[in-house]
Design a protein around this motif. Structure first.
Motif, PDB file in Angstrom:
ATOM      1  N   ASN A 112      -1.692   2.316   9.013  1.00 15.39           N
ATOM      2  CA  ASN A 112      -0.470   2.777   9.670  1.00 15.39           C
ATOM      3  C   ASN A 112       0.489   1.627  10.011  1.00 15.39           C
ATOM      4  OD1 ASN A 112       1.204   4.894  10.488  1.00 15.39           O
ATOM      5  ND2 ASN A 112       0.624   4.593  12.622  1.00 15.39           N
ATOM      6  N   LYS A 113       0.019   0.583  10.656  1.00 13.88           N
ATOM      7  CA  LYS A 113       0.802  -0.625  10.929  1.00 13.88           C
ATOM      8  C   LYS A 113      -0.130  -1.803  10.751  1.00 13.88           C
ATOM      9  CE  LYS A 113       4.066   1.171  14.318  1.00 13.88           C
ATOM     10  NZ  LYS A 113       4.623   1.003  15.671  1.00 13.88           N
ATOM     11  N   ALA A 114       0.356  -2.849  10.083  1.00 16.12           N
ATOM     12  CA  ALA A 114      -0.551  -3.985   9.857  1.00 16.12           C
ATOM     13  C   ALA A 114       0.217  -5.239   9.469  1.00 16.12           C
ATOM     14  CB  ALA A 114      -1.549  -3.646   8.755  1.00 16.12           C
ATOM     15  N   PHE A 115      -0.375  -6.372   9.811  1.00 21.18           N
ATOM     16  CA  PHE A 115       0.084  -7.666   9.326  1.00 21.18           C
ATOM     17  C   PHE A 115      -0.540  -7.881   7.951  1.00 21.18           C
ATOM     18  CE2 PHE A 115       0.220  -7.959  13.954  1.00 21.18           C
ATOM     19  CZ  PHE A 115       1.485  -8.488  14.164  1.00 21.18           C
ATOM     20  N   PHE A 120       9.824   1.495   0.655  1.00 22.92           N
ATOM     21  CA  PHE A 120       8.528   2.059   1.016  1.00 22.92           C
ATOM     22  C   PHE A 120       8.015   1.548   2.356  1.00 22.92           C
ATOM     23  CE2 PHE A 120       8.417   3.273  -3.356  1.00 22.92           C
ATOM     24  CZ  PHE A 120       7.567   4.356  -3.418  1.00 22.92           C
ATOM     25  N   VAL A 121       8.444   0.346   2.733  1.00 21.03           N
ATOM     26  CA  VAL A 121       7.873  -0.349   3.880  1.00 21.03           C
ATOM     27  C   VAL A 121       8.992  -0.853   4.782  1.00 21.03           C
ATOM     28  CG1 VAL A 121       6.547  -2.420   4.527  1.00 21.03           C
ATOM     29  CG2 VAL A 121       5.798  -1.026   2.610  1.00 21.03           C
ATOM     30  N   GLY A 122       8.727  -0.796   6.083  1.00 22.33           N
ATOM     31  CA  GLY A 122       9.594  -1.421   7.069  1.00 22.33           C
ATOM     32  C   GLY A 122       8.779  -2.436   7.842  1.00 22.33           C
ATOM     33  N   HIS A 123       9.427  -3.190   8.738  1.00 24.60           N
ATOM     34  CA  HIS A 123       8.658  -4.157   9.523  1.00 24.60           C
ATOM     35  C   HIS A 123       9.215  -4.316  10.926  1.00 24.60           C
ATOM     36  CE1 HIS A 123      11.859  -6.993   8.281  1.00 24.60           C
ATOM     37  NE2 HIS A 123      11.584  -7.593   9.437  1.00 24.60           N
ATOM     38  N   GLU A 124       8.327  -4.764  11.796  1.00 23.53           N
ATOM     39  CA  GLU A 124       8.678  -5.175  13.147  1.00 23.53           C
ATOM     40  C   GLU A 124       8.439  -6.675  13.210  1.00 23.53           C
ATOM     41  OE1 GLU A 124       6.995  -1.478  15.762  1.00 23.53           O
ATOM     42  OE2 GLU A 124       5.517  -2.801  14.820  1.00 23.53           O
ATOM     43  N   SER A 125       9.344  -7.397  13.848  1.00 23.10           N
ATOM     44  CA  SER A 125       9.196  -8.851  13.944  1.00 23.10           C
ATOM     45  C   SER A 125       8.519  -9.248  15.249  1.00 23.10           C
ATOM     46  CB  SER A 125      10.569  -9.521  13.874  1.00 23.10           C
ATOM     47  OG  SER A 125      11.152  -9.298  12.616  1.00 23.10           O
ATOM     48  N   PHE A 126       7.614 -10.193  15.128  1.00 21.80           N
ATOM     49  CA  PHE A 126       6.939 -10.810  16.264  1.00 21.80           C
ATOM     50  C   PHE A 126       7.053 -12.311  16.059  1.00 21.80           C
ATOM     51  CE2 PHE A 126       5.003  -6.686  15.762  1.00 21.80           C
ATOM     52  CZ  PHE A 126       4.937  -6.204  17.062  1.00 21.80           C
ATOM     53  N   GLY A 127       8.165 -12.888  16.486  1.00 22.57           N
ATOM     54  CA  GLY A 127       8.422 -14.296  16.188  1.00 22.57           C
ATOM     55  C   GLY A 127       8.612 -14.441  14.693  1.00 22.57           C
ATOM     56  N   TYR A 146       3.994  -4.679   9.291  1.00 22.34           N
ATOM     57  CA  TYR A 146       4.576  -3.731   8.353  1.00 22.34           C
ATOM     58  C   TYR A 146       4.082  -2.318   8.624  1.00 22.34           C
ATOM     59  CZ  TYR A 146       5.972  -7.991   6.056  1.00 22.34           C
ATOM     60  OH  TYR A 146       6.531  -9.213   5.801  1.00 22.34           O
ATOM     61  N   PHE A 147       4.900  -1.359   8.244  1.00 24.64           N
ATOM     62  CA  PHE A 147       4.545   0.051   8.395  1.00 24.64           C
ATOM     63  C   PHE A 147       5.161   0.840   7.238  1.00 24.64           C
ATOM     64  CE2 PHE A 147       8.401  -0.803  10.786  1.00 24.64           C
ATOM     65  CZ  PHE A 147       9.268   0.193  10.365  1.00 24.64           C
TER      66      PHE A 147
END
Length: 125
Positions: A21-24, A54-61, A66-67
């Motif tokens: 579902n969400k992963a680095f 197909f994929v989006g992302h959230e930034s952490f620094g 990705y999700f």
């Protein structure tokens, strides 16, 4: 949004991402079978998947988690439709016959399909 066909490598990564579902990138690699691909390979493919929508992302620094932006069910519908149209003249009957003849579907599976069809027929009435 128009769904595009995935390459084999892209599909392998999407399968893992759909499960997680969400992963680095590192977490995706951990879930993959041996021999595990290189980090840079997976990272590159993920960026291609992002470009394809197909994929989006959230930034952490500097890291990204990705999700999936396209569900597995939506891609399954696309891929099945492409298979049906491209190889079986858009005929579910031709596809089912092929699977029966190639022994990819046994009689027990066929009986279960008949039950599903009967239930669908009842619901349609």
């Amino acid at each position: 949004m128009e769904i595009k066909e995935l390459t084999r490598a892209e599909e392998q990564i999407m399968q893992e991402l759909w499960k997680l579902n969400k992963a680095f990138v590192k977490e995706i690699i951990e879930e993959m079978d041996e021999p595990k691909p290189a980090y840079n390979t997976v990272s590159t493919i993920i960026r291609i998947l992002e470009t394809k929508g197909f994929v989006g992302h959230e930034s952490f620094g500097k890291s990204h988690r990705y999700f999936p932006k396209i569900s597995k069910d939506d891609y399954k519908e696309f891929a099945t439709g492409k298979l049906l149209l491209g190889y079986f003249d858009n005929s579910a009957n031709n596809m089912l016959s092929f699977f029966l003849e190639e022994k990819k579907l046994n009689l027990k599976d066929a009986d279960e399909l008949l039950k599903l069809l009967a239930e669908a027929k009842k619901k349609a009435k």
